[in-house]
Scaffold this motif. Structure first.
Motif, PDB file in Angstrom:
ATOM      1  N   ASP A  82       0.860  -1.185   0.000  1.00 12.74           N
ATOM      2  CA  ASP A  82       0.000   0.000   0.000  1.00 12.74           C
ATOM      3  C   ASP A  82       0.894   1.232   0.000  1.00 12.74           C
ATOM      4  O   ASP A  82       1.479   1.587   1.027  1.00 12.74           O
ATOM      5  N   ALA A  83       1.005   1.882  -1.178  1.00  9.69           N
ATOM      6  CA  ALA A  83       1.888   3.040  -1.290  1.00  9.69           C
ATOM      7  C   ALA A  83       1.342   4.241  -0.540  1.00  9.69           C
ATOM      8  O   ALA A  83       2.107   5.078  -0.053  1.00  9.69           O
ATOM      9  N   GLN A  84       0.024   4.352  -0.433  1.00 10.97           N
ATOM     10  CA  GLN A  84      -0.558   5.500   0.249  1.00 10.97           C
ATOM     11  C   GLN A  84      -0.350   5.433   1.749  1.00 10.97           C
ATOM     12  O   GLN A  84       0.003   6.415   2.394  1.00 10.97           O
ATOM     13  N   LEU A  85      -0.550   4.243   2.337  1.00  7.09           N
ATOM     14  CA  LEU A  85      -0.370   4.063   3.781  1.00  7.09           C
ATOM     15  C   LEU A  85       1.039   3.628   4.141  1.00  7.09           C
ATOM     16  O   LEU A  85       1.353   3.501   5.326  1.00  7.09           O
ATOM     17  N   GLN A  86       1.894   3.380   3.141  1.00 12.91           N
ATOM     18  CA  GLN A  86       3.271   2.942   3.363  1.00 12.91           C
ATOM     19  C   GLN A  86       3.319   1.641   4.167  1.00 12.91           C
ATOM     20  O   GLN A  86       3.995   1.527   5.190  1.00 12.91           O
ATOM     21  N   LEU A  87       2.579   0.645   3.699  1.00 16.28           N
ATOM     22  CA  LEU A  87       2.484  -0.629   4.403  1.00 16.28           C
ATOM     23  C   LEU A  87       2.811  -1.779   3.458  1.00 16.28           C
ATOM     24  O   LEU A  87       2.470  -1.746   2.267  1.00 16.28           O
ATOM     25  N   LEU A  88       3.463  -2.797   4.006  1.00 14.03           N
ATOM     26  CA  LEU A  88       3.745  -4.044   3.300  1.00 14.03           C
ATOM     27  C   LEU A  88       3.031  -5.177   4.032  1.00 14.03           C
ATOM     28  O   LEU A  88       3.186  -5.335   5.245  1.00 14.03           O
ATOM     29  N   THR A  89       2.242  -5.945   3.297  1.00 13.63           N
ATOM     30  CA  THR A  89       1.545  -7.091   3.866  1.00 13.63           C
ATOM     31  C   THR A  89       2.177  -8.360   3.319  1.00 13.63           C
ATOM     32  O   THR A  89       2.234  -8.561   2.096  1.00 13.63           O
ATOM     33  N   SER A  90       2.655  -9.196   4.216  1.00 18.80           N
ATOM     34  CA  SER A  90       3.355 -10.411   3.811  1.00 18.80           C
ATOM     35  C   SER A  90       2.980 -11.553   4.750  1.00 18.80           C
ATOM     36  O   SER A  90       2.368 -11.346   5.806  1.00 18.80           O
ATOM     37  N   PHE A  91       3.365 -12.753   4.348  1.00 17.96           N
ATOM     38  CA  PHE A  91       3.116 -13.950   5.160  1.00 17.96           C
ATOM     39  C   PHE A  91       4.454 -14.591   5.474  1.00 17.96           C
ATOM     40  O   PHE A  91       5.221 -14.921   4.563  1.00 17.96           O
ATOM     41  N   LEU A  92       4.732 -14.766   6.778  1.00 16.16           N
ATOM     42  CA  LEU A  92       6.018 -15.288   7.242  1.00 16.16           C
ATOM     43  C   LEU A  92       5.818 -16.569   8.046  1.00 16.16           C
ATOM     44  O   LEU A  92       4.819 -16.725   8.762  1.00 16.16           O
ATOM     45  N   TRP A  93       6.801 -17.462   7.903  1.00 12.28           N
ATOM     46  CA  TRP A  93       6.950 -18.584   8.813  1.00 12.28           C
ATOM     47  C   TRP A  93       8.177 -18.287   9.691  1.00 12.28           C
ATOM     48  O   TRP A  93       9.302 -18.288   9.204  1.00 12.28           O
ATOM     49  N   ILE A  94       7.935 -18.013  10.957  1.00 15.63           N
ATOM     50  CA  ILE A  94       9.004 -17.628  11.875  1.00 15.63           C
ATOM     51  C   ILE A  94       9.459 -18.851  12.664  1.00 15.63           C
ATOM     52  O   ILE A  94       8.634 -19.590  13.230  1.00 15.63           O
ATOM     53  N   ASP A  95      10.768 -19.062  12.712  1.00 18.34           N
ATOM     54  CA  ASP A  95      11.369 -20.189  13.429  1.00 18.34           C
ATOM     55  C   ASP A  95      12.168 -19.649  14.619  1.00 18.34           C
ATOM     56  O   ASP A  95      13.056 -18.814  14.450  1.00 18.34           O
ATOM     57  N   LEU A  96      11.855 -20.154  15.819  1.00 14.32           N
ATOM     58  CA  LEU A  96      12.558 -19.776  17.046  1.00 14.32           C
ATOM     59  C   LEU A  96      13.154 -21.033  17.673  1.00 14.32           C
ATOM     60  O   LEU A  96      12.470 -22.057  17.805  1.00 14.32           O
ATOM     61  N   VAL A  97      14.405 -20.946  18.058  1.00 21.16           N
ATOM     62  CA  VAL A  97      15.111 -22.087  18.665  1.00 21.16           C
ATOM     63  C   VAL A  97      15.825 -21.599  19.918  1.00 21.16           C
ATOM     64  O   VAL A  97      16.535 -20.581  19.879  1.00 21.16           O
ATOM     65  N   TRP A  98      15.637 -22.301  21.036  1.00 18.84           N
ATOM     66  CA  TRP A  98      16.323 -21.971  22.288  1.00 18.84           C
ATOM     67  C   TRP A  98      16.449 -23.232  23.130  1.00 18.84           C
ATOM     68  O   TRP A  98      15.864 -24.276  22.819  1.00 18.84           O
ATOM     69  N   ASP A  99      17.223 -23.145  24.186  1.00 21.66           N
ATOM     70  CA  ASP A  99      17.473 -24.283  25.078  1.00 21.66           C
ATOM     71  C   ASP A  99      16.746 -24.076  26.399  1.00 21.66           C
ATOM     72  O   ASP A  99      16.759 -22.975  26.970  1.00 21.66           O
ATOM     73  N   ASN A 100      16.129 -25.161  26.880  1.00 21.02           N
ATOM     74  CA  ASN A 100      15.492 -25.181  28.191  1.00 21.02           C
ATOM     75  C   ASN A 100      16.280 -26.141  29.084  1.00 21.02           C
ATOM     76  O   ASN A 100      16.240 -27.362  28.887  1.00 21.02           O
TER      77      ASN A 100
END
Length: 447
Positions: A79-97
């Motif tokens: 959206d150039a008027q509102l200066q917005l990008l709409t996208s679809f992401l798969w976010i991967d988080l890795v940590w130790d417990n």
């Protein structure tokens, strides 16, 4: 008695510490009695589930390291008027417990389990540029390894701020950012790292991207800045996502029709200047071009001033200038054929110079004579005014200027010839300005 209380207190303290140390190994090791071939008893992980409200650590001074990666699977819209990008992401988080640990050999060979994410502690990672509520679906699971490594994947529809520069539309490239950070834990409690290399993220995104619409992915880069808020310092990872617009739709629907109309307007100069059809033809083209701009206005960005708008304004200006030139030549021909004024000597000399062989503005006098019923013998040519003065005037000829010796027919022919010269000169200036303007616009688009 007073000396016995400290001794008794020390004994109690040592007993408590020894009990804690004895139970430490059991506290961090999952009891394999809950593992069998049919599944896992939730009671084996109950101690871990009870701690999900707290960051898992064995030493408070050691921050939890969370590794991040993502996959851009779709570019849904810009959206150039509102200066917005709409996208679809798969976010991967890795940590130790550190509270999760079991021996696969003793636990029927199980190396990895899936557990509902809501039962575990999850890092509060968010995208700084996001302008929408997190729409992550509920009921997601996380992978847990026997060493306590947790891998949590979540899909997200992200509407983020992107500083769009539409000047080069439709050949524009945009550079949007995704900044991952924690809103609760500072660098003392959480550090961010990379689960994959940037080139892996880029290649995976290009392979799995689902949309083949207006935008294509060019590349992804990263930076690791720190965000300071007051006395607190937060760790961040910023990904720079470069995307490019596919211009074929706009070339076919905007640039090609506009170029055709401008080319037809330039070719209309080859219509005879004496013809009454040139001006109406140019007016029709001008109206058609305005209708074309109104119909294609929805394809243009709603905000800003892209270069293509300047190009359209330039084409419209060229058409208006072309129409004004036709009006000027038509008026000049009308004056020349009705009541021609005396021609100054300097203008006559300039006309002779320009219409000579190989000169700047050669013209065809017979083209104008055909419409006026004149023959080439009426042309003054290189004759001097003194020579024309000795010529006997015909019965239908009257001398307009006693000092010049030119008849009305000769003045008419001179002014008609001058009109043709001006028409040719203005046409060449028109072509020169149009070519230079279009070349300038193309060079700007290429840069």
């Amino acid at each position: 008695m007073e000396g016995g209380w400290p001794a008794r207190g020390g004994v109690l303290l040592c007993l408590t510490v020894s009990l804690l140390l004895q139970g430490r190994g059991d506290a961090f090791t999952i009891n394999c009695s809950g593992f069998d071939q049919h599944g896992v008893d939730p009671a084996a992980f109950q101690a871990v589930f009870d701690r999900k409200a707290f960051r898992p650590f064995t030493n408070y001074s050691i921050p939890t390291r969370v590794n991040i990666s993502f996959t851009l699977s779709a570019i849904l819209g810009v959206d150039a008027q509102l200066q917005l990008l709409t996208s679809f992401l798969w976010i991967d988080l890795v940590w130790d417990n550190p509270f999760i640990n079991w021996n696969p050999k003793e636990c029927v060979g199980i190396n990895k389990l899936t557990v509902l994410a809501e039962n575990l502690w999850l890092p509060d990672i968010f995208i700084v540029e996001s302008m929408d509520v997190d729409q992550t679906p509920s009921g997601l699971t996380a992978y847990i390894s026997s060493e306590g490594r947790i891998k949590y994947d979540k899909p997200m529809r992200v509407t983020s701020i992107c500083n769009l520069d539409i000047f080069y539309f439709p050949f524009d490239q945009q550079n949007c950012t995704f900044t991952f950070s924690s809103f609760l834990y500072t660098v003392d409690g959480m550090l961010l790292g990379m689960d994959k290399e940037v080139w892996e993220i880029t290649d995976t995104s290009r392979n799995v991207i689902r949309t083949q619409g207006e935008w294509e992915l060019l590349g992804i880069n990263k930076a690791t800045p720190k965000m300071s808020v007051g006395n607190n310092l937060y760790d961040q990872i910023t990904f720079y996502v470069a995307i490019r617009r596919r211009p074929s739709l706009y070339i076919i629907n905007l640039l090609v029709p506009s170029s055709f109309l401008v080319a037809i307007d330039a070719l209309s100069f080859y219509l005879p200047a004496e013809s009454e059809n040139r001006a109406p033809f140019k007016i029709t083209l001008l109206l058609g071009y305005n209708v074309f701009l109104l119909m294609m206005n929805d394809l243009l960005p709603a905000s800003g001033t892209p270069l293509i708008s300047v190009y359209f304004a330039l084409c419209l200006s060229l058409m208006v200038v072309s129409l004004l030139e036709t009006v000027f030549i038509t008026h000049l021909l009308h004056v020349a054929t009705t009541q021609p004024p005396p021609m100054p000597r300097w203008l006559h000399s300039l006309l002779l110079h320009c219409t000579g062989p190989g000169r700047c503005c050669p013209t065809a006098p017979h083209k104008g004579n055909k419409g006026l019923g004149l023959t080439p013998t009426h042309l003054p040519g290189p004759k001097e005014p003194g020579e024309l003065a000795g010529k006997k005037l015909g019965p239908g000829e009257t001398e307009l200027d006693g000092g010049s010796g030119w008849t009305k027919a000769q003045l008419v022919e001179l002014w008609v010839q001058f009109s043709h010269v001006m028409d040719t000169l203005l046409f060449r200036l028109y072509l020169l300005f149009m070519a230079s303007s279009i070349i300038t616009v193309i060079v700007l688009w290429n840069t």
